[in-house]
Design a protein around this motif. Structure first.
Motif, mmCIF file in Angstrom:
data_model
loop_
_atom_site.group_PDB
_atom_site.id
_atom_site.type_symbol
_atom_site.label_atom_id
_atom_site.label_comp_id
_atom_site.label_asym_id
_atom_site.label_seq_id
_atom_site.Cartn_x
_atom_site.Cartn_y
_atom_site.Cartn_z
ATOM 1 N N SER A 180 52.327 31.706 42.545
ATOM 2 C CA SER A 180 52.383 33.171 42.557
ATOM 3 C C SER A 180 53.430 33.574 41.521
ATOM 4 O O SER A 180 54.517 32.971 41.480
ATOM 5 C CB SER A 180 52.791 33.640 43.965
ATOM 6 N N THR A 181 53.112 34.543 40.685
ATOM 7 C CA THR A 181 54.113 34.965 39.680
ATOM 8 C C THR A 181 55.342 35.560 40.373
ATOM 9 O O THR A 181 56.455 35.433 39.865
ATOM 10 C CB THR A 181 53.520 35.971 38.672
ATOM 11 N N ASN A 182 55.142 36.208 41.540
ATOM 12 C CA ASN A 182 56.310 36.727 42.275
ATOM 13 C C ASN A 182 57.208 35.573 42.743
ATOM 14 O O ASN A 182 58.434 35.624 42.614
ATOM 15 C CB ASN A 182 55.867 37.538 43.496
ATOM 16 N N ILE A 236 52.494 42.930 39.988
ATOM 17 C CA ILE A 236 51.341 43.790 39.730
ATOM 18 C C ILE A 236 50.103 42.911 39.525
ATOM 19 O O ILE A 236 50.120 41.975 38.717
ATOM 20 C CB ILE A 236 51.574 44.645 38.461
ATOM 21 N N LYS A 268 39.234 48.973 45.424
ATOM 22 C CA LYS A 268 40.547 48.621 44.880
ATOM 23 C C LYS A 268 40.422 47.965 43.504
ATOM 24 O O LYS A 268 39.669 47.019 43.320
ATOM 25 C CB LYS A 268 41.236 47.678 45.856
ATOM 26 N N ARG A 282 49.988 36.489 46.242
ATOM 27 C CA ARG A 282 50.373 37.169 47.483
ATOM 28 C C ARG A 282 50.030 38.657 47.408
ATOM 29 O O ARG A 282 50.303 39.310 46.401
ATOM 30 C CB ARG A 282 51.888 37.061 47.700
ATOM 31 N N GLY A 283 49.461 39.170 48.485
ATOM 32 C CA GLY A 283 49.201 40.601 48.593
ATOM 33 C C GLY A 283 50.140 41.221 49.601
ATOM 34 O O GLY A 283 50.991 40.532 50.182
ATOM 35 N N ARG A 284 50.009 42.506 49.820
ATOM 36 C CA ARG A 284 50.830 43.173 50.831
ATOM 37 C C ARG A 284 50.385 42.724 52.221
ATOM 38 O O ARG A 284 49.266 42.299 52.425
ATOM 39 C CB ARG A 284 50.679 44.699 50.729
ATOM 40 N N GLN A 328 46.643 32.284 39.507
ATOM 41 C CA GLN A 328 47.534 32.035 40.645
ATOM 42 C C GLN A 328 46.750 31.243 41.690
ATOM 43 O O GLN A 328 45.591 31.559 41.971
ATOM 44 C CB GLN A 328 48.008 33.338 41.266
HETATM 45 C C1 BTN Z 1 48.369 44.322 47.302
HETATM 46 O O1 BTN Z 1 48.129 43.701 48.355
HETATM 47 O O2 BTN Z 1 47.797 45.365 47.024
HETATM 48 C C2 BTN Z 1 49.407 43.788 46.342
HETATM 49 C C3 BTN Z 1 48.835 42.764 45.416
HETATM 50 C C4 BTN Z 1 49.848 42.265 44.410
HETATM 51 C C5 BTN Z 1 49.305 41.105 43.596
HETATM 52 C C6 BTN Z 1 50.248 40.702 42.494
HETATM 53 S S1 BTN Z 1 49.507 39.585 41.349
HETATM 54 C C7 BTN Z 1 51.045 39.322 40.599
HETATM 55 C C8 BTN Z 1 52.078 39.238 41.703
HETATM 56 N N1 BTN Z 1 52.170 37.900 42.229
HETATM 57 C C9 BTN Z 1 51.737 37.818 43.484
HETATM 58 O O3 BTN Z 1 51.689 36.762 44.147
HETATM 59 N N2 BTN Z 1 51.355 39.024 43.926
HETATM 60 C C10 BTN Z 1 51.541 40.039 42.913
#
Ligand code: BTN
Length: 319
Positions: free
Chosen positions: A83-85, A200, A178, A111-113, A107
């Protein structure tokens, strides 16, 4: 491996001879390398006698030099990462100095919210994490994720996605589907000096969901909306510029100065919604957001204000 993909990214046929000469291996070794690429990045490569090899779907690969030239932030471009985060947080832990940007072609654990995963196929979308130092305490964080949404909205509109809009707190939708999402993660003490990772994800050229994943919500991509492939390097340059501009405005004048603009881009102003927080749900009419970016709802004739990363909004069926 990357030079092979770079040659093939146009989706045209390339002979084994041409590919072999370009990467300095025999024609016979090329097919093995292409099979390894297929397996590693979940790609489809066609082999046709007499014509050579071609990618089933053309790609717009990221170019590290172009990205660095167009970025006000130091850029690390990775081919594959969990994951870039997560990578951005690791860079911070090992002493990297913000602002900096981590971008990846793929990735494996995006990861999402709210604990969700984020589909992240190779070479198609944007996986982008910008790390900033926050020294102004909570005030500098107020409304930050909404401001990032606004910068992303402008970028999408400049790219021709006129119908893109925001859904509180920071989803980007087109036609109810989305197209992009934002995940902020903090490191350190928000009351003191801390760092924020602005993650993002934008569905840029994705045409079908990755084979290994079910995307649990309606989605679309820029390519689906525009009907043609998008140059991802140019999109990132434009996003960098919008983010730089909006982050400066936010830092200088706070979210209050951007509140109206945010509400103009909000698709669900005045709509009846259900706000879910875990098992709890509140029903109300969207009045807008306040100067901290919190959601204002009219609930049973009274205004109530909600904030927090775990909240999620749905349209009420009869609105
Ligand atoms: C959402 O659930 O709407 C948020 C999604 C965010 C995805 C980005 S992709 C780049 C960064 N790295 C991750 O693991 N998640 C965010």
């Amino acid at each position: 491996m990357q030079s092979l993909l770079r040659l093939l990214q146009d989706g045209q046929f390339h002979s084994g001879e041409e590919l072999g000469a370009a990467v300095g291996v025999s024609r016979a070794a090329i097919w093995k390398r292409l099979q390894a690429l297929e397996a590693e990045f979940d790609l489809q490569i066609h082999k046709v006698r007499g014509r050579g090899y071609r990618l089933e779907t053309p790609l717009s690969l990221l170019n590290g030099n172009l990205l660095s030239d167009s970025s006000p932030f130091a850029v690390t471009l990775l081919q594959q990462v969990d994951s870039t985060n997560a990578e951005a947080l690791r860079h911070l832990a090992s002493g990297a100095v913000p602002p900096f940007l981590i971008i990846a072609e793929q990735q494996t654990a995006g990861r999402g919210r709210r604990g969700r995963s984020w589909a992240s196929p190779f070479g198609e979308n944007l996986y982008y994490s910008l790390v900033l130092r926050v020294s102004g305490g909570m005030r500098q964080l107020e409304g930050l994720s909404l401001v990032v949404g606004l910068a992303l909205l402008q970028t999408l509109r400049h790219a021709g996605i006129a119908d893109a809009g925001l859904k509180w707190p920071n989803d980007l939708l087109v036609g109810g589907r989305k197209i992009a999402g934002i995940l902020l993660e903090l490191s350190g003490d928000p009351a003191d000096v801390c760092h924020v990772v602005i993650g993002i994800g934008v569905n840029i050229n994705m045409r079908v969901a990755p084979r290994s994943e079910v995307i649990g919500q309606p989605w679309t991509s820029m390519r689906q909306v525009l009907g043609s492939q998008v140059d991802r390097n140019r999109f990132i340059a434009s996003l960098n510029a919008q983010l730089e501009r909006y982050l400066q405005l936010h830092q200088a004048h706070g979210f209050a100065s951007l509140r109206e603009q945010w509400e103009d881009g909000h698709l669900w102003q005045e709509r009846m919604v259900e706000l879910a927080a875990g098992a709890q749900a509140v029903h109300g009419r969207v009045l807008g957001v306040d100067d901290t970016g919190a959601l204002r709802l009219e609930v049973d004739g009274q205004e109530k204000v909600f904030s927090g990363g775990e909240l999620s909004l749905r349209l009420h069926d009869d609105s």
